[in-house]
Design an enzyme around this catalytic site. Structure first.
Site, PDB file in Angstrom:
ATOM      1  N   LYS A  76       0.348  -1.135  -0.463  1.00  0.00           N
ATOM      2  CA  LYS A  76      -0.231  -0.333  -0.183  1.00  0.00           C
ATOM      3  C   LYS A  76       0.938   1.019   0.363  1.00  0.00           C
ATOM      4  O   LYS A  76       1.578   1.522   0.905  1.00  0.00           O
ATOM      5  CB  LYS A  76      -0.758   0.260   1.492  1.00  0.00           C
ATOM      6  CG  LYS A  76      -1.784   0.741   1.427  1.00  0.00           C
ATOM      7  CD  LYS A  76      -2.593   1.272   2.058  1.00  0.00           C
ATOM      8  CE  LYS A  76      -4.136   2.343   2.683  1.00  0.00           C
ATOM      9  NZ  LYS A  76      -4.831   1.524   3.085  1.00  0.00           N
ATOM     10  N   SER A 151      -9.368   3.414   2.517  1.00  0.00           N
ATOM     11  CA  SER A 151      -8.513   3.558   1.165  1.00  0.00           C
ATOM     12  C   SER A 151      -7.439   2.954   0.520  1.00  0.00           C
ATOM     13  O   SER A 151      -6.512   3.004  -0.265  1.00  0.00           O
ATOM     14  CB  SER A 151      -7.434   4.702   2.897  1.00  0.00           C
ATOM     15  OG  SER A 151      -7.354   3.712   3.573  1.00  0.00           O
ATOM     16  N   SER A 175     -11.127   1.364   6.352  1.00  0.00           N
ATOM     17  CA  SER A 175     -10.080   1.678   5.009  1.00  0.00           C
ATOM     18  C   SER A 175      -9.715   0.067   4.404  1.00  0.00           C
ATOM     19  O   SER A 175      -9.180   0.444   3.204  1.00  0.00           O
ATOM     20  CB  SER A 175      -8.596   2.686   4.857  1.00  0.00           C
ATOM     21  OG  SER A 175      -9.210   4.023   5.420  1.00  0.00           O
TER      22      SER A 175
END
Length: 469
Positions: A76, A151, A175
């Protein structure tokens, strides 16, 4: 054999047995990324193919280092990765190449992962829609006009499209749960402290965010969690990891699940979501569990009050320089600036009041777990929305008063750091995915994963409806 459709567990087993080489695996995933990622934009900062193939060949010559040995992984883009561009989705860091790994990246490397690139995320990870001015928007594999969530949207989309075998995510306000639901995969938010923070900045008060694993099965997640979890001596509140992959066969018969639905109408939810999620829980009933509707156990407005105070104060502490420096402020998204500006108004009295509410909710939830093995909520209040939106302004006829109000249904878990497994729940009338949050008391990570494993064996949604491009 389609290598990219194998589970991470099966892939690791075959590689350990010498049935597949790291180079063969790398070639397969890079071919798939070349074919599908341009339409998705899930993986960013992809490293050169020649470098990755050379690294894979080198791994084939080395002793096996761990469960991830030779596997291609994309980390990520909120996680610093040594020698690999890390932007945080911000133009302020568009060319930033860290000199050291963050802790979870280091743990993945130690277990043998080969970092091929990063997964896309919103700017600074704020908001549950993965778009930013550096890399653009990530699209949903089930409908390229829709969001993949955030996210960890790049991670969710990459998993669903079989561009990576497993993925790391992080979760403050859903997220990793939201994109897992929107992309028909699994995501696990562990008990707070199980996957530790880096020893930087405040590590005592900032207890809302955690990293966690995402995958196409709870078994893959359990193996990956064994790598990510375990205390960091430099941070407080550490938890000892368990052999999660060996603890997945717990029986379901007699387990009790409390279904919270829309929290007595406190959370507006789009049509079809509640029915789909309740229907998904019937898989547990078929296995002998008991699913019981229960009333909202705590005022939703108090949870929201506590959450917004703590979140904005933590954001203001961590990112105030973006607000104070005019040059940085000009390159920062409005939602982040709003969080900082709001957080700067919080007083000590505000923080103590928020903490007291949080403490009362923790005690209330603990009493619920005297009756139930797990609780369940929908993962999201909306279906995956158009990719050209910034965020939903209205949900089920109710106006949203902030950029994150439409994600409020994730707050009961996040506020008190409970372990939560996002279960794919199937598809709505228009073919878009949705999911269910299954969460238990602090420390019940193994139990929740075992319940999810039984559910997966009965449903296996990620393989039943793979994305079509």
């Amino acid at each position: 054999m389609d290598i990219c459709t194998l589970s991470a567990t099966d892939l690791s087993r075959r590689m350990a047995a010498g049935q597949l080489t790291a180079r063969t695996v790398m070639e397969a995933f890079l071919d798939r990324i070349a074919a599908l990622n341009p339409g998705l934009n899930a993986i960013v900062s992809l490293r050169p193919e020649a470098d990755l193939l050379a690294e894979a060949e080198a791994m084939d010559r080395l002793p096996r280092r761990g469960w991830l040995h030779g596997m291609p992984l994309a980390v990520k883009d909120l996680v610093a990765t040594r020698g690999l561009r890390t932007t945080y989705g911000s133009p302020l860091h568009a060319d930033f190449v860290p000199e050291a790994d963050d802790l979870i990246a280091a743990r993945m490397r130690e277990a043998g992962a080969i970092f091929i690139g990063k997964t896309n995320t919103p700017e600074w990870g704020q908001g549950s829609h993965s778009y930013n001015p550096v890399h653009g928007v990530t699209r949903n594999p089930y409908d390229l006009t829709r969001t993949a969530g955030g996210s960890s949207g790049g991670a969710g989309a990459a998993l669903a499209a079989r561009l990576v075998p497993v993925a790391d995510g992080s979760d403050m306000m859903g997220s990793l749960r939201n994109p897992a639901a929107f992309c028909n995969v699994y995501g696990f938010r562990p008990s707070w402290g199980l996957v530790p923070q880096d020893a930087e900045g405040d590590t005592f008060l900032s207890t809302l965010t955690t990293d966690g694993p995402m995958g196409r099965s709870p078994e893959d997640i359990a193996h990956f969690l064994e790598i990510l979890a375990g205390p960091n001596p430099g941070t407080p509140f550490g938890r000892t990891a368990e052999p999660y992959s060996d603890l997945l066969t717990t029986g379901i018969k007699g387990k009790r699940i409390g279904w919270l639905a829309d929290w007595d109408s406190a959370y507006p939810v789009e049509d079809g979501i509640l029915e789909l999620c309740r229907g998904a829980l019937a898989a547990f009933e078929d296995l002998g569990a008991i699913v019981e509707p229960i009333a909202a156990p705590f005022p939703a407005e108090d949870l929201w009050d506590s959450w917004t105070v703590l979140r904005s104060a933590i954001t203001a502490r961590a990112k105030r320089d973006l607000f104070d420096d005019p040059a940085k402020r000009a390159l920062t998204k409005p939602e982040t600036l709003w969080e900082i500006e709001t957080g700067l108004t919080r007083t000590a009295a505000d923080l103590f009041r928020a903490s007291e509410i949080r403490s009362r909710w923790y005690a209330t939830a603990a009493r619920l777990y005297d009756r139930f093995d797990a609780l369940a909520l929908p993962s999201a209040q909306v279906w995956p929305f158009p990719a050209d939106w910034t965020w939903p302004r209205e949900v089920a006829g109710r106006a949203m008063d902030s950029y994150h109000r439409w994600m409020e249904i994730t707050v009961p878990v996040s506020l008190i750091g409970l372990p939560c497994l996002l279960l794919p729940a199937g598809f709505g009338a228009d073919g878009l995915p949705m999911g269910v949050q299954l969460f238990g008391p602090t420390g019940s990570d193994a139990r929740i994963l075992a319940m999810g494993h039984a559910y997966h064996r009965a449903t296996n949604w990620p393989s039943q409806r793979p994305p079509v491009f």
